[in-house]
Design an enzyme around this catalytic site. Structure first.
Site, PDB file in Angstrom:
ATOM      1  N   SER A   1      -1.071  98.930  -3.066  1.00 20.15           N
ATOM      2  CA  SER A   1      -2.450  98.844  -3.543  1.00 20.15           C
ATOM      3  C   SER A   1      -2.959  97.416  -3.413  1.00 20.15           C
ATOM      4  CB  SER A   1      -2.552  99.293  -5.006  1.00 20.15           C
ATOM      5  OG  SER A   1      -3.866  99.084  -5.502  1.00 20.15           O
ATOM      6  N   ASN A   2      -4.014  97.240  -2.654  1.00 22.48           N
ATOM      7  CA  ASN A   2      -4.624  95.923  -2.514  1.00 22.48           C
ATOM      8  C   ASN A   2      -5.179  95.401  -3.831  1.00 22.48           C
ATOM      9  OD1 ASN A   2      -4.364  95.389   0.401  1.00 22.48           O
ATOM     10  ND2 ASN A   2      -5.579  97.231   0.598  1.00 22.48           N
TER      11      ASN A   2
ATOM     12  N   SER B   1      -2.555  91.326   5.583  1.00 25.20           N
ATOM     13  CA  SER B   1      -1.726  91.357   4.383  1.00 25.20           C
ATOM     14  C   SER B   1      -0.560  90.386   4.387  1.00 25.20           C
ATOM     15  CB  SER B   1      -1.215  92.783   4.144  1.00 25.20           C
ATOM     16  OG  SER B   1      -2.259  93.581   3.643  1.00 25.20           O
TER      17      SER B   1
ATOM     18  N   GLY C   1       0.488  92.633   8.658  1.00 28.25           N
ATOM     19  CA  GLY C   1      -0.888  92.448   8.228  1.00 28.25           C
ATOM     20  C   GLY C   1      -1.839  93.214   9.117  1.00 28.25           C
TER      21      GLY C   1
END
Length: 386
Positions: A191-192, A93, A337
């Site tokens: 939220s991806n 991320s 990430g």
């Protein structure tokens, strides 16, 4: 930093466990102070992370004493190759900071309105897009459900994601019928799906692929030689192999190698490949004002509380801050990430004088003891002595 639970399925969250600060100054001239972390202590903390249950760890620290690059453990369990500080890894991320930067560059160019609804640019693509703004996608207040929660329900979610063939629109469609969602702008919820929508926005506005825009706008200007936005499962060059323990037994048994991994499951939410050096270079350039104008950097660093379960943690526009890492110094800023096989942490101190990027080659099944040791690497690098 979050503690990792040995529940293999949640690796699909591809999102980092979050951290975040309010106003963060531009990077100071670190070489001017001559003050920095103890190098022996850094290596000991890195070694302790490996000893606590991850195969390998790599880090780069920048501070008043210069640049320190360290490694510990093994990059490839089959060959026995030792981890090296310059090894490439999947940054998870941290990708979101790159995507957010590109979106805000388009805002600066007048091609995107930060408070425009996403329906204006992507009609019919995002559920309830006429009520969701670009800003709400960037700061995770859109109310869109997280598509990776749907992927988690598959019988073998990690291997399924490893061979995924989803298009970005198919990922968004996974949550199109979700009911009882918060109204946009009312609740912070990671939220991806938000960043998949932003990736499509970049492609629609520019007429180019998201990977092309990241390469053209960030990677090439900053000469990030180890960074790429992959379109195939391969991780090329000197690399950390990524591992997970799927049988629940953990370190001491044989893990599964997830180094080759389809970019389709995460795309704009977490598919970037990079190095510790490149991520430090990117965040320094960002905080020094070389990628965005001051007004948009102020917007990016406008932080909001995440939720009660994450005290002293805030989120801006593709940036996190954490006030727990160095309680006496102020919040650190950057991003974490997590993808299958990898966890990455890239942060800058509150005064802008210290940076660290750390990556380990285990994702969700990283033992809690190793997570605690990783936090020690971060605090050793970023915090001034009490």
């Amino acid at each position: 930093m979050p503690h990792r639970k040995a529940i293999a399925a949640s690796v699909l969250v591809a999102a980092a466990a979050l951290l975040v600060p309010a106003d963060t100054p531009a990077m100071a001239n670190a070489s001017a102070s001559g003050v920095g972390a103890d190098r022996t202590a850094l290596q000991q903390a890195l070694d302790a992370t490996v000893a606590a249950g991850v195969p390998g760890a790599v880090a780069e620290v920048r501070d008043g004493r210069g640049v320190w690059r360290g490694s510990s453990g093994t990059a490839d369990l089959d060959s026995g190759r030792a981890a090296q500080a310059g090894d490439r890894f999947r940054a998870g991320s941290v990708t979101k900071s790159f995507v957010a930067t590109v979106v805000l560059q388009l805002v600066a160019e007048g091609k995107v309105g930060i408070d425009d609804d996403i329906e204006r640019q992507l009609p019919g693509v995002v559920p309830h897009g006429d009520h969701i703004t670009v800003r709400q996608l960037l700061d995770h207040t859109s109310g869109l459900a997280n598509y990776t929660d749907v992927l988690l329900k598959k019988p073998d979610p990690l291997r399924d994601a490893q061979k995924a063939t989803y298009t970005p629109r198919q990922l968004i469609a996974l949550v199109a019928d979700m009911q009882h969602r918060p109204a946009p702008g009312t609740v912070w919820e990671y939220s991806n799906t938000n960043y998949v929508a932003l990736g499509l926005l970049v492609e629609h506005v520019t007429g180019q692929s998201l990977g092309h825009e990241i390469e053209h706008r960030i990677v090439q200007p900053l000469r990030l030689k180890g960074t790429s936005f992959p379109t195939t499962p391969r991780l090329a060059g000197a690399q950390l192999h990524g591992y997970e323990w799927l049988d629940g037994r953990g370190p001491g048994t044989v893990p599964t190698d997830f180094t080759e991994f389809s970019p389709a499951a995460f795309w704009a939410a977490g598919t970037l490949i990079s190095t510790t050096h490149d991520l430090n270079t990117f965040y320094r350039a960002l905080f020094d004002g070389r990628l965005l104008p001051p007004r948009l950097m102020k917007e990016m660093r406008d932080m909001h509380p995440m939720n009660p379960e994450r005290p002293k943690r805030f989120y801006g526009l593709g940036l996190e801050s954490n006030g727990n890492t160095c309680p006496s110094d102020g919040p650190v800023i950057g991003h974490t990430g997590e993808v299958v096989g990898y966890q990455t942490f890239s942060f800058t101190s509150a005064d802008g004088e210290r940076q660290v990027t750390l990556s380990v080659n285990t994702g969700l099944t990283m033992p809690d003891e190793a997570a605690t040791a990783a936090v020690k690497v971060l605090s050793t690098a970023l915090c001034h002595a009490e």
